[in-house]
Design a protein around this motif. Structure first.
Motif, PDB file in Angstrom:
ATOM      1  N   LEU A  27      36.388  44.980  53.844  1.00  0.00           N
ATOM      2  CA  LEU A  27      37.540  44.185  53.444  1.00  0.00           C
ATOM      3  C   LEU A  27      37.166  42.718  53.594  1.00  0.00           C
ATOM      4  O   LEU A  27      36.643  42.305  54.628  1.00  0.00           O
ATOM      5  CB  LEU A  27      38.750  44.512  54.330  1.00  0.00           C
ATOM      6  CG  LEU A  27      40.063  43.807  54.012  1.00  0.00           C
ATOM      7  CD1 LEU A  27      40.599  44.245  52.662  1.00  0.00           C
ATOM      8  CD2 LEU A  27      41.100  44.094  55.101  1.00  0.00           C
ATOM      9  N   TYR A  28      37.392  41.926  52.540  1.00  0.00           N
ATOM     10  CA  TYR A  28      37.083  40.497  52.570  1.00  0.00           C
ATOM     11  C   TYR A  28      38.383  39.710  52.634  1.00  0.00           C
ATOM     12  O   TYR A  28      39.340  40.006  51.920  1.00  0.00           O
ATOM     13  CB  TYR A  28      36.316  40.075  51.315  1.00  0.00           C
ATOM     14  CG  TYR A  28      35.080  40.890  51.020  1.00  0.00           C
ATOM     15  CD1 TYR A  28      34.047  40.998  51.952  1.00  0.00           C
ATOM     16  CD2 TYR A  28      34.942  41.568  49.807  1.00  0.00           C
ATOM     17  CE1 TYR A  28      32.910  41.749  51.683  1.00  0.00           C
ATOM     18  CE2 TYR A  28      33.807  42.317  49.530  1.00  0.00           C
ATOM     19  CZ  TYR A  28      32.799  42.403  50.472  1.00  0.00           C
ATOM     20  OH  TYR A  28      31.682  43.154  50.195  1.00  0.00           O
ATOM     21  N   LEU A  29      38.423  38.693  53.478  1.00  0.00           N
ATOM     22  CA  LEU A  29      39.574  37.805  53.526  1.00  0.00           C
ATOM     23  C   LEU A  29      39.145  36.422  53.972  1.00  0.00           C
ATOM     24  O   LEU A  29      38.048  36.240  54.522  1.00  0.00           O
ATOM     25  CB  LEU A  29      40.668  38.342  54.453  1.00  0.00           C
ATOM     26  CG  LEU A  29      40.337  38.472  55.941  1.00  0.00           C
ATOM     27  CD1 LEU A  29      41.567  38.143  56.784  1.00  0.00           C
ATOM     28  CD2 LEU A  29      39.881  39.886  56.269  1.00  0.00           C
ATOM     29  N   SER A  30      39.992  35.450  53.716  1.00  0.00           N
ATOM     30  CA  SER A  30      39.692  34.073  54.088  1.00  0.00           C
ATOM     31  C   SER A  30      40.600  33.641  55.226  1.00  0.00           C
ATOM     32  O   SER A  30      41.694  34.175  55.412  1.00  0.00           O
ATOM     33  CB  SER A  30      39.886  33.143  52.890  1.00  0.00           C
ATOM     34  OG  SER A  30      41.247  33.152  52.475  1.00  0.00           O
ATOM     35  N   GLU A  31      40.133  32.661  55.996  1.00  0.00           N
ATOM     36  CA  GLU A  31      40.969  32.040  57.019  1.00  0.00           C
ATOM     37  C   GLU A  31      40.798  30.526  56.917  1.00  0.00           C
ATOM     38  O   GLU A  31      39.682  30.015  56.958  1.00  0.00           O
ATOM     39  CB  GLU A  31      40.603  32.529  58.415  1.00  0.00           C
ATOM     40  CG  GLU A  31      41.053  33.957  58.698  1.00  0.00           C
ATOM     41  CD  GLU A  31      40.899  34.358  60.151  1.00  0.00           C
ATOM     42  OE1 GLU A  31      41.797  35.057  60.657  1.00  0.00           O
ATOM     43  OE2 GLU A  31      39.893  33.972  60.762  1.00  0.00           O
ATOM     44  N   GLN A  32      41.931  29.840  56.779  1.00  0.00           N
ATOM     45  CA  GLN A  32      41.917  28.382  56.634  1.00  0.00           C
ATOM     46  C   GLN A  32      42.342  27.749  57.945  1.00  0.00           C
ATOM     47  O   GLN A  32      43.510  27.499  58.183  1.00  0.00           O
ATOM     48  CB  GLN A  32      42.871  27.960  55.519  1.00  0.00           C
ATOM     49  CG  GLN A  32      42.518  28.537  54.163  1.00  0.00           C
ATOM     50  CD  GLN A  32      43.602  28.257  53.162  1.00  0.00           C
ATOM     51  OE1 GLN A  32      44.545  29.022  53.021  1.00  0.00           O
ATOM     52  NE2 GLN A  32      43.488  27.149  52.458  1.00  0.00           N
ATOM     53  N   ALA A  33      41.367  27.478  58.808  1.00  0.00           N
ATOM     54  CA  ALA A  33      41.687  27.009  60.153  1.00  0.00           C
ATOM     55  C   ALA A  33      41.827  25.502  60.244  1.00  0.00           C
ATOM     56  O   ALA A  33      42.290  24.991  61.245  1.00  0.00           O
ATOM     57  CB  ALA A  33      40.596  27.470  61.130  1.00  0.00           C
ATOM     58  N   SER A  34      41.453  24.771  59.225  1.00  0.00           N
ATOM     59  CA  SER A  34      41.280  23.328  59.355  1.00  0.00           C
ATOM     60  C   SER A  34      42.528  22.601  59.855  1.00  0.00           C
ATOM     61  O   SER A  34      42.486  21.897  60.843  1.00  0.00           O
ATOM     62  CB  SER A  34      40.852  22.720  58.014  1.00  0.00           C
ATOM     63  OG  SER A  34      39.585  23.176  57.661  1.00  0.00           O
ATOM     64  N   TYR A  35      43.648  22.767  59.145  1.00  0.00           N
ATOM     65  CA  TYR A  35      44.818  21.956  59.488  1.00  0.00           C
ATOM     66  C   TYR A  35      45.289  22.206  60.918  1.00  0.00           C
ATOM     67  O   TYR A  35      45.468  21.302  61.703  1.00  0.00           O
ATOM     68  CB  TYR A  35      45.990  22.210  58.534  1.00  0.00           C
ATOM     69  CG  TYR A  35      47.270  21.610  59.066  1.00  0.00           C
ATOM     70  CD1 TYR A  35      47.476  20.239  58.989  1.00  0.00           C
ATOM     71  CD2 TYR A  35      48.215  22.401  59.702  1.00  0.00           C
ATOM     72  CE1 TYR A  35      48.618  19.681  59.527  1.00  0.00           C
ATOM     73  CE2 TYR A  35      49.352  21.835  60.243  1.00  0.00           C
ATOM     74  CZ  TYR A  35      49.556  20.476  60.144  1.00  0.00           C
ATOM     75  OH  TYR A  35      50.675  19.926  60.684  1.00  0.00           O
TER      76      TYR A  35
END
Length: 501
Positions: free
Chosen positions: A96-104
């Motif tokens: 399973l592929y997913l993204s995580e946007q941790a920047s903000y």
């Protein structure tokens, strides 16, 4: 009255929060308590959403054969099924592929402002429970604030920029492409890439191949060809770009010993193996939001954009549109999908809240052509549409209203009488997944496990996201006669058992 501009997908670029909102977000993240929501009108809306969610959760044992809820600490914009790894009697193990946007979130929480906090591409191993294995009580009693034991992180890549889109290459199970806020498309060999730790200041992973050709950022429109190792992309430069990576797939390697440059930098083609486009196609008047290949031809594809157009292309005839539908919707068109079972049917989803179905045989080169049907139930912008791989007439649509609708166009216009009640399925809508409490930004049908879906919501009010893996009860999609016969048999069995008790 001036027409309101449609809301753009994803987290608005450069958006800011008040000090009080940031403090609530940090408190919610750091304290491990319930997710905080904004006050005033936002609080009243949140209460209404929570009431609907509570009603939905009570119905989970009836509506679903299986459901897993996975809380994401950070927002996510994309989720995709990968290859099947192992099959057992009661469950399958699958990538399973997913993204995580941790920047903000991390930048505020840590006090850093230099952009050095990583975004990640997460490769997970998911245990998919088979049909009629999970108990109803078990799937209903999940914790919204915890991670699911069915989803286990396998590898993390430090991605250069937000991961807006993930697409897998059908011809090679280890290759995926990603879109970020830059003109290039990044290609990754998942197995060759080293596992990285997403810590503050971590250097970025190096993509195995960089596809160049766009003159401006290409953020969302990305597709892989089902018949050839071709990649298709669209962007803010109003173009559709086509690549062939046939000569590069077998030689993709990772040189982990090389430096990756300063953290937060944009990958430059000179730093990596790169290839130019096979073709650049011009015909849109605004940002290209989504692209899709024909299911039967690597040379035919379609695209949609913020100019409200649906365009069909054929690389064999040149770089100009073959058919251009000037007004496919009344607002930006966010998404498109081509039916893998019937090459004549194309779906589009728009900021005008609707999904349209087009028959390519009824479109003309003059730009005319009306949809053969418009599906209307969402009350916010539609962000994703996808045909079901298990039945040619079924598809799903997800939107900013928090719902993922399942439609069957074979049911359009048909009414069935059951006793004294008339069940109107004439709209084609036959299931609403209401497990998300914010906009459902992406979903993907599982081709290896019939009727199983992964969906992800960007829960802006909490700063995180929710990933759900679910399968509706087969009583909802099997032939009616078969279902009624099974229920009658079950009823007889219950009566028999009761009489013996």
């Amino acid at each position: 009255m001036e027409q309101q501009q449609p809301k753009k997908r994803g987290r608005p670029k450069g958006s800011t929060k008040s000090k009080e909102e940031k403090e609530r977000d940090v408190a919610a993240k750091g304290g491990g308590g319930e997710r905080m929501r904004s006050g005033g009108g936002g609080e009243r809306r949140a209460t209404a959403v929570d009431e609907k969610y509570t009603q939905w959760k009570d119905l989970v044992p009836i509506l679903y054969d299986w459901l897993a809820n996975h809380n994401l600490v950070w927002p996510s914009l994309s989720c995709r099924w990968g290859p099947l790894l192992e099959e057992t009697n009661f469950k399958n193990r699958q990538r399973l592929y997913l993204s995580e946007q941790a920047s903000y979130c991390l930048l505020f929480y840590s006090g850093f402002t230099d952009g050095s906090v990583p975004n990640t591409l997460v490769i997970a191993n998911c245990e998919v429970v088979k049909r009629k294995v999970a108990a109803g009580d078990h799937i209903a009693h999940f914790n919204e604030e915890s991670r699911s034991p069915f989803v286990k992180k396998y590898k993390t890549l430090i991605h250069p920029g937000e991961v807006n889109r993930i697409r897998e290459l059908p011809q090679n199970k280890n290759i995926v492409a990603t879109h970020t806020d830059c003109p290039e498309v990044l290609i990754w060999d998942i197995e060759a890439q080293p596992n990285r730790h997403a810590v503050l200041g971590a250097a970025e992973s190096r993509p195995d191949l960089v596809l160049t050709g766009h003159q401006d950022n290409a953020e969302f429109a990305l597709a892989m060809c089902p018949t050839e190792p071709f990649v298709l992309s669209g962007g803010k430069d109003k173009t559709v770009v086509l690549w062939s990576i046939h000569d590069h797939v077998s030689t993709l390697t990772t040189d982990a010993s090389k430096g990756t440059g300063s953290a937060g930098s944009v990958i430059k083609p000179s730093d990596n193996s790169s290839i130019g486009p096979r073709g650049i196609f011009q015909g849109h008047d605004d940002t290209v939001e989504d692209v899709q290949f024909s299911p039967t031809s690597a040379q035919e594809f379609c695209s949609v954009g913020d100019d409200s157009c649906l365009i069909l292309w054929d690389a064999r005839t040149g770089s100009n549109p073959v058919v251009k539908v000037e007004r496919a919707h009344n607002a930006d068109v966010h998404c498109v999908d081509w039916n893998p079972h019937d090459e004549n049917l194309i779906l589009t989803g728009s900021a005008d809240h609707s999904v349209c179905m087009f028959d390519r045989r009824k479109l003309t080169s003059g730009g005319t052509g009306l949809p053969i049907h418009k599906f209307e139930d969402h009350n916010a912008a539609v962000l994703c549409v996808q045909w079901c791989p298990d039945k040619s007439s079924v598809f799903g649509s997800s939107a900013e209203d928090g719902f993922l609708n399942i439609w069957d166009y074979d049911k359009v216009g048909k009414k069935k009488e059951h006793g004294t009640r008339s069940l109107d399925s004439s709209t084609g809508l036959f299931f609403k997944h209401a497990g998300h409490r914010d906009k459902v930004v992406d979903f993907h049908w599982n081709a290896s496990d019939p009727w199983t879906v992964v969906s992800v919501s960007d829960d802006s009010s909490s700063g995180g996201g929710t990933l759900q893996i679910w399968r509706m009860s087969d009583l909802l999609y099997r032939p009616e006669e078969e279902v009624l016969a099974e229920l009658e048999q079950f009823k007889s069995h219950v009566v028999e058992c009761t009489s013996k008790a």
